[in-house]
Design an enzyme around this catalytic site. Sequence first.
Site, PDB file in Angstrom:
ATOM      1  N   SER A   1       0.804  -1.218   0.000  1.00  0.00           N
ATOM      2  CA  SER A   1       0.000   0.000   0.000  1.00  0.00           C
ATOM      3  C   SER A   1       0.848   1.285   0.000  1.00  0.00           C
ATOM      4  O   SER A   1       1.757   1.421  -0.817  1.00  0.00           O
ATOM      5  CB  SER A   1      -0.968  -0.053   1.185  1.00  0.00           C
ATOM      6  OG  SER A   1      -1.949   0.931   1.068  1.00  0.00           O
ATOM      7  N   ASP A  15      -9.606  -3.080  -5.466  1.00  0.00           N
ATOM      8  CA  ASP A  15      -9.276  -4.089  -4.450  1.00  0.00           C
ATOM      9  C   ASP A  15     -10.085  -3.874  -3.165  1.00  0.00           C
ATOM     10  O   ASP A  15      -9.707  -4.338  -2.094  1.00  0.00           O
ATOM     11  CB  ASP A  15      -7.773  -4.132  -4.185  1.00  0.00           C
ATOM     12  CG  ASP A  15      -7.246  -2.902  -3.450  1.00  0.00           C
ATOM     13  OD1 ASP A  15      -8.053  -2.021  -3.070  1.00  0.00           O
ATOM     14  OD2 ASP A  15      -6.019  -2.811  -3.242  1.00  0.00           O
ATOM     15  N   HIS A  64      -7.539  -5.427  -0.655  1.00  0.00           N
ATOM     16  CA  HIS A  64      -6.378  -4.582  -0.360  1.00  0.00           C
ATOM     17  C   HIS A  64      -5.477  -5.192   0.718  1.00  0.00           C
ATOM     18  O   HIS A  64      -4.255  -5.166   0.603  1.00  0.00           O
ATOM     19  CB  HIS A  64      -6.884  -3.213   0.097  1.00  0.00           C
ATOM     20  CG  HIS A  64      -5.814  -2.180   0.190  1.00  0.00           C
ATOM     21  ND1 HIS A  64      -5.122  -1.742  -0.916  1.00  0.00           N
ATOM     22  CD2 HIS A  64      -5.305  -1.505   1.248  1.00  0.00           C
ATOM     23  CE1 HIS A  64      -4.232  -0.827  -0.535  1.00  0.00           C
ATOM     24  NE2 HIS A  64      -4.319  -0.676   0.772  1.00  0.00           N
TER      25      HIS A  64
END
Length: 425
Positions: free
Chosen positions: A199, A363, A396
């Site tokens: 991320s 996601d 995610h």
Amino acid sequence: MGIGMALISLALMSYTSQAGSNIHPLILIPGSGGNQLEARQTAGYKPSTLFCNRWYPARKNKDGWFRLWFDLSVLLSPFTRCFAERMMLHYDPDLDDYRNFPGIETRVPKFGSTQSLLYLDPYLKHITAYMAPLVESLEQIGYVDGQTLFGAPYDFRYGLAAEGHPSKEGSKFLQDLKDLIEKASNSNGGKPVILLSHSLGGLFVLQLLNRNPPSWRRKYIKHFVALSAPWGGTVQEMFTFASGNSLGVPLVEPLLVREEQRSSESNLWLMPNPRLFGGQKPLVITPNATYSAGDIPQFLYDIGFPQGVHPYKSRILPLTEKLVAPGVPVTCITGTGVRTPETLFYGENGFDEQPEVVYGDGDGTVNMVSLLALETLWSNKKNQTLKVIPIRGVSHTSILRNDAALDEIMAEILLINSSAEHSAV
Ligand SMILES: *[C@@H]1O[C@H](CO)[C@@H](O)[C@H](O)[C@H]1NC(C)=O
Ligand SMILES: *[C@@H]1O[C@H](CO)[C@@H](O)[C@H](O)[C@H]1NC(C)=O
Ligand SMILES: *[C@@H]1O[C@H](CO)[C@@H](O)[C@H](O)[C@H]1NC(C)=O
């Protein structure tokens, strides 16, 4: 367990230690909220209530340090308020930089090790596991914490700024990460390092690469693997700024954490990028106005956060204008096919109420256009090796624990480790 089993595990042990000594060192760079953070109060701390002055989420050591992020008790509303206040950042216009809430000191425990990335709360391992399954998989292919495997936790509330603007905390992290890369390579016979981010960590890594000369990148970096990187920000971030984000926990009243979330510099960095989301396409619609990624300053003003406008325009926008190809080989591994907020509709009651959401592909947190941004922007760059691996149905954060995703990530790491490829710069 019989003798046969014992022999097998002995054989495995010798296999892993052998592979371990030969493997390219690897550094993990977590995402926002992906590592523990500690704090302590000093004499200058003036909380809004006496209650917050005395309440501590976790046990405190003799020097007054306690775990600020993460402790489950902060999910209960009276505590959420104290937590949010201690987590808050301030943009200081005179310094042109962000700082902690007055009287609160913070620090990141165990830089260099994977320890503070495994679980956010070491006393509740099961429900707060973050990179633990990923680290376990890496250990199964031969990585050893502190020898070939390293962790680069950081104070994820802070971000970076465009050239010419100070960003003390974020710059210090980049320097620490650079030192760690050199140390990891030097202690492994000069082998260049594999960087594996999740991320927001990917955005920091790209900046680190581009802020160091090509000769340094060639010498020290084998490959950069970015998991779930929000290259162009997310619509979800507009949701967070407008109405607060309950941290994914229904117990948390979003308005209690909204002010703290707005104050985070890295959150501002993750606003949708106009180059990718378009300067026209409405992302937020209210009875009074529509906002595209090009209207973020007006949006910040209208949601009641005018303090964000100046730092966004001067520090963030120029930082996100270009995503420069660093020349080192890059692999993006991303989840797809998960419902992801794409357009937010607010009613008559304004931004304090949660919006109606229209979903698109992504996601679950990051929109497709952002996950695939490098492919879009770097397609004609001759010196840039870029591979994108989409994994359907993986979200995610489940990318860090889903078996199929972990298999895919390990296969890619082993391929990189054994390949003769090197940086084109
Ligand atoms: C990593 O690559 C080296 C060659 O660079 C090889 O000797 C080693 O066996 C590889 N490790 C694994 C676990 O495949
Ligand atoms: C729209 O404008 C009205 C009147 O100025 C205001 O009360 C309301 O909060 C606004 N709604 C939104 C979503 O901005
Ligand atoms: C690509 O690499 C070559 C040398 O390897 C260099 O001369 C050229 O400037 C690079 N191009 C870009 C766009 O970086």
